[in-house]
Each structure stands twice: as C-alpha cells, then as structure tokens.
Scaffold this active site. Structure first.
Site, short mmCIF file in Angstrom:
data_model
loop_
_atom_site.label_atom_id
_atom_site.label_comp_id
_atom_site.label_asym_id
_atom_site.label_seq_id
_atom_site.Cartn_x
_atom_site.Cartn_y
_atom_site.Cartn_z
N ASP A 128 0.85 -1.20 0.00
CA ASP A 128 0.00 0.00 0.00
C ASP A 128 0.88 1.25 0.00
O ASP A 128 1.54 1.54 0.99
CB ASP A 128 -0.90 0.01 1.25
CG ASP A 128 -1.87 1.18 1.25
OD1 ASP A 128 -3.01 1.01 0.79
OD2 ASP A 128 -1.47 2.29 1.70
N LYS A 175 -2.51 5.64 -4.49
CA LYS A 175 -3.61 6.58 -4.25
C LYS A 175 -3.44 7.86 -5.04
O LYS A 175 -2.31 8.36 -5.19
CB LYS A 175 -3.70 6.91 -2.75
CG LYS A 175 -3.71 5.68 -1.86
CD LYS A 175 -3.93 5.98 -0.40
CE LYS A 175 -3.62 4.75 0.44
NZ LYS A 175 -2.21 4.58 0.77
N HIS A 189 -7.41 9.48 -2.44
CA HIS A 189 -6.76 9.58 -1.13
C HIS A 189 -7.56 10.41 -0.13
O HIS A 189 -7.54 10.14 1.08
CB HIS A 189 -5.36 10.18 -1.31
CG HIS A 189 -4.39 9.84 -0.24
ND1 HIS A 189 -3.04 9.73 -0.46
CD2 HIS A 189 -4.54 9.58 1.08
CE1 HIS A 189 -2.42 9.42 0.66
NE2 HIS A 189 -3.31 9.33 1.62
N TYR A 245 3.07 9.79 -0.86
CA TYR A 245 4.15 9.28 0.02
C TYR A 245 5.53 9.50 -0.59
O TYR A 245 6.54 9.37 0.11
CB TYR A 245 3.98 7.78 0.32
CG TYR A 245 2.70 7.38 1.00
CD1 TYR A 245 1.82 8.33 1.53
CD2 TYR A 245 2.35 6.04 1.13
CE1 TYR A 245 0.64 7.94 2.14
CE2 TYR A 245 1.16 5.65 1.75
CZ TYR A 245 0.31 6.61 2.23
OH TYR A 245 -0.86 6.22 2.83
N1 LIG Z 1 -5.25 6.59 3.44
C1 LIG Z 1 -4.65 7.34 4.34
O1 LIG Z 1 -4.95 8.53 4.48
C2 LIG Z 1 -3.60 6.73 5.20
C3 LIG Z 1 -3.13 7.42 6.33
C4 LIG Z 1 -2.15 6.83 7.12
C5 LIG Z 1 -1.68 5.55 6.80
N2 LIG Z 1 -2.14 4.90 5.68
C6 LIG Z 1 -1.66 3.55 5.29
O2 LIG Z 1 -1.77 2.69 6.44
C7 LIG Z 1 -0.49 2.12 6.74
C8 LIG Z 1 -0.35 1.85 8.24
O3 LIG Z 1 -0.52 3.03 8.99
P1 LIG Z 1 0.69 3.85 9.63
O4 LIG Z 1 1.93 3.57 8.86
O5 LIG Z 1 0.24 5.25 9.74
O6 LIG Z 1 0.86 3.33 11.09
P2 LIG Z 1 0.72 1.96 11.95
O7 LIG Z 1 0.83 0.77 11.05
O8 LIG Z 1 -0.46 2.12 12.82
O9 LIG Z 1 1.98 2.05 12.90
C9 LIG Z 1 3.28 2.04 12.43
C10 LIG Z 1 4.21 2.22 13.64
O10 LIG Z 1 4.18 1.05 14.46
C11 LIG Z 1 5.49 0.54 14.64
N3 LIG Z 1 5.37 -0.93 14.65
C12 LIG Z 1 5.04 -1.73 13.61
N4 LIG Z 1 4.94 -3.01 14.00
C13 LIG Z 1 5.22 -3.03 15.32
C14 LIG Z 1 5.28 -4.08 16.28
N5 LIG Z 1 5.00 -5.34 15.97
N6 LIG Z 1 5.61 -3.74 17.57
C15 LIG Z 1 5.89 -2.45 17.91
N7 LIG Z 1 5.85 -1.43 17.02
C16 LIG Z 1 5.51 -1.71 15.74
C17 LIG Z 1 6.30 1.08 13.48
O11 LIG Z 1 7.65 1.28 13.83
P3 LIG Z 1 8.87 0.64 12.98
O12 LIG Z 1 8.67 1.00 11.54
O13 LIG Z 1 10.07 1.29 13.59
O14 LIG Z 1 8.81 -0.83 13.23
C18 LIG Z 1 5.63 2.46 13.25
O15 LIG Z 1 6.14 3.41 14.15
C19 LIG Z 1 0.47 3.17 6.18
O16 LIG Z 1 1.81 2.71 6.05
C20 LIG Z 1 -0.20 3.54 4.89
O17 LIG Z 1 0.06 2.57 3.88
C21 LIG Z 1 -3.10 5.48 4.89
#
Ligand SMILES: NC(=O)c1ccc[n+]([C@@H]2O[C@H](COP(=O)([O-])OP(=O)(O)OC[C@H]3O[C@@H](n4cnc5c(N)ncnc54)[C@H](OP(=O)(O)O)[C@@H]3O)[C@@H](O)[C@H]2O)c1
Length: 283
Positions: A43, A73, A107, A48
C-alpha cells in the site's frame, strides 16, 4: 494468506504492508524485506513520494505480477479533474513500473471528487485499475458517492484501531458492499497501544504481542489491515496472526477500548479540509 473478495469479484489479501512515512531511500529495502516475509499486498500513494522505490523492490523481488496486490492513491486534483486524474494515474504506473494497479484509491474526499471518480471509473473499465475505491470518506461523503455514481467504491480505507473502531462506518460499508480497510491499525503507537494492558493481557494467553492481538482483532472483524514497519523482525511478527483466534469475550474487551474519536485529525475540521484541499503534489 486469507483473502477478502471485493464487490467486483477481485480477491484482496486481508493483511498487507503499508509504506507511509518510510523515506524513499529506505523504501526499497523495506518492501524487499516485506516481500521476503511473505507480504503480497503493498500500500503506497503518490503523496508518500516512494512509489519508484516500491517499484524497484517489486522488480527485484521477481514475484509473478498476479501474485501481488498493489495499491496506490490519487492525490487531490483541480477541476475539471478527468485529465489531471488520468495523468496522475499514468505517472503512478510509470513510477511503479506497472501496467495496471490492483487497487486505486482516491486519497482524500476533496478537490473535484466527482471528476476524479469518473476518471477512476474509466480507468477501471479499461483494466488499468482492477478495483477502485476511496480513503478517508466518512459515512455522509461515502453514501453520496455511492448513490450518485455508477461504480460503488470497492474499498474505503479509513483510520481504524482499537481506540477508534468505526463501527457505524463499518455497518454502512457492509450494507453497501464497500470493503473496510484500516489505516493506522496500531494508531502509530499512540495511547501506548503496544503496552496497553487489555491488549497485552489478551496476548499473553496465546504468546502474542499487543500488535498481533490488534491485527487479529481487525481480521476477525473482516477488516483489511496494512501495518507498517521498517524492521524485519516486526514484519515477521505482524504476519504471524493466522494461528490463533480471539474469543467473543476478548473481542468484547477490545471493543471497550473505543473512544469514538480520531487520534490523528478530523476530516470535518475546516482547517484540515483547507490544508488537505490546497496541497498539490509536484511531478
Ligand atoms: N489513506 C490514508 O490517508 C492513510 C493514512 C495513514 C496511513 N495509511 C496507510 O496505512 C499504513 C499503516 O498506517 P501507519 O503507517 O500510519 O501506522 P501503523 O501501522 O499504525 O503504525 C506504524 C508504527 O508502528 C510501529 N510498529 C510496527 N509493528 C510493530 C510491532 N509489531 N511492535 C511495535 N511497534 C511496531 C512502526 O515502527 P517501525 O517502523 O520502527 O517498526 C511504526 O512506528 C500506512 O503505512 C499507509 O500505507 C493510509
């Protein structure tokens, strides 16, 4: 990997890998590690800035194209948006080095939404995007889009985690055949999610972390999830969530964590609407 079937018959893995906030110079390695760990849904987004790096990792990985599910997106476009949207899609395809997307998402619910959607419908009909959907659409905007267009979005990707569970949104999406996808499933660690006593307590019985409990909870709700990590050991941990099952009582205890409010930003806040609506991407 467990799949969900979208409203147009396309199969989508229920768990994938998100690359938001991974700097472009780290993204190729992260995606390479994620593919090696077994992730097949990737994704990304034009916004990004790392589509090219995702594309390099896909090519280097050598996994057959039809075994991958690639989402990117569309960023907000000015009206009339049909041509701009087409150009943006072609730019994303070129950067990714692909000739089709599995899923193309709008998006944000801003800009010339209807023009953007019509261009996405055309791309879907031409096979440039096997499925099209939206992100960050709250129920009012989603229903308006569904009721006034030909193609119903296959997916709505919205902030969803234990502290903001989106049950009303979920029910509406289910009613209209729109697949719920979570972004920020870990709330990016806010509210001390990784050490939350309810989540760690439930995990103990299965020898699983709070992160794994959250992913399992999303999967059992039928929600597609895309955890992000740059660390191979966490990527491995986050995909090992298909060998245990939460009980109804455990699901209910997690339901009790819902605050009903965003931990990021409110798409109804006029300041956020203005900021997101005015932002334009270069190239
Ligand atoms: N459509 C939208 O508007 C939108 C907005 C935000 C996000 N997204 C999508 O959703 C995806 C996920 O959301 P997100 O990246 O915002 O955040 P998330 O997946 O909720 O959290 C990521 C964080 O958690 C940590 N982490 C991951 N696995 C872990 C584990 N097993 N134990 C402890 N810490 C852990 C990562 O650190 P490390 O990397 O250091 O491990 C990072 O700091 C994004 O990458 C993106 O593709 C979409």
């Amino acid at each position: 990997m467990q799949n969900v079937t979208l409203n147009n018959g396309v199969d989508m893995p229920i768990l994938g890998f998100g690359v938001y906030q991974i700097p472009p110079d780290q993204t190729e390695q992260a995606v390479t590690d994620a593919l090696a760990a077994g992730y097949r849904l990737l994704d990304t987004a034009a916004a990004y800035g790392n589509e090219e790096a995702v594309g390099r990792a896909i090519r280097a990985g050598g996994i057959p194209r039809d075994e991958l599910f690639v989402t990117t997106k569309l960023w907000v476009q000015d009206a009339p948006a049909e041509d701009n949207t087409r150009r943006a899609l072609e730019t994303s395809l070129t950067k990714l080095g692909l000739d089709y997307l599995d899923l193309y998402l709008m998006h944000q619910p801003y800009g010339d939404v209807y023009g953007q959607w019509r261009a996405m419908e055309a791309a879907n009909r031409e096979g440039l995007a096997k499925a099209i959907g939206v992100a960050n659409f709250y129920p009012d905007r989603l229903l308006d889009l569904v009721l006034n267009n030909e193609i119903t979005p296959a997916v709505n990707q919205i902030e969803t985690h234990p502290f903001f569970q989106r049950t009303t949104d979920h029910d509406l999406m289910r009613e209209h055949g729109v697949q719920h996808q979570s972004w920020g499933g870990f709330a990016e660690g806010k509210n001390n999610l990784f050490t939350d006593p309810v989540l760690t307590g439930i995990g103990k019985a299965y020898d699983k972390s709070a992160a794994q409990v959250v992913l399992r909870w999303l999967i059992q709700r039928g929600i597609v999830t895309i955890p992000k990590s740059v660390r191979p050991e966490r990527m491995a941990q986050n995909i090992e969530v298909f060998d245990f099952r939460l009980t109804e009582d455990e699901m209910a205890r997690i339901a009790g964590l819902d605050t009903g409010a965003t931990l990021f930003f409110d798409h109804h806040d006029p300041e956020m609407v203005a900021w997101l609506s005015k932002r334009r991407l270069e190239g």
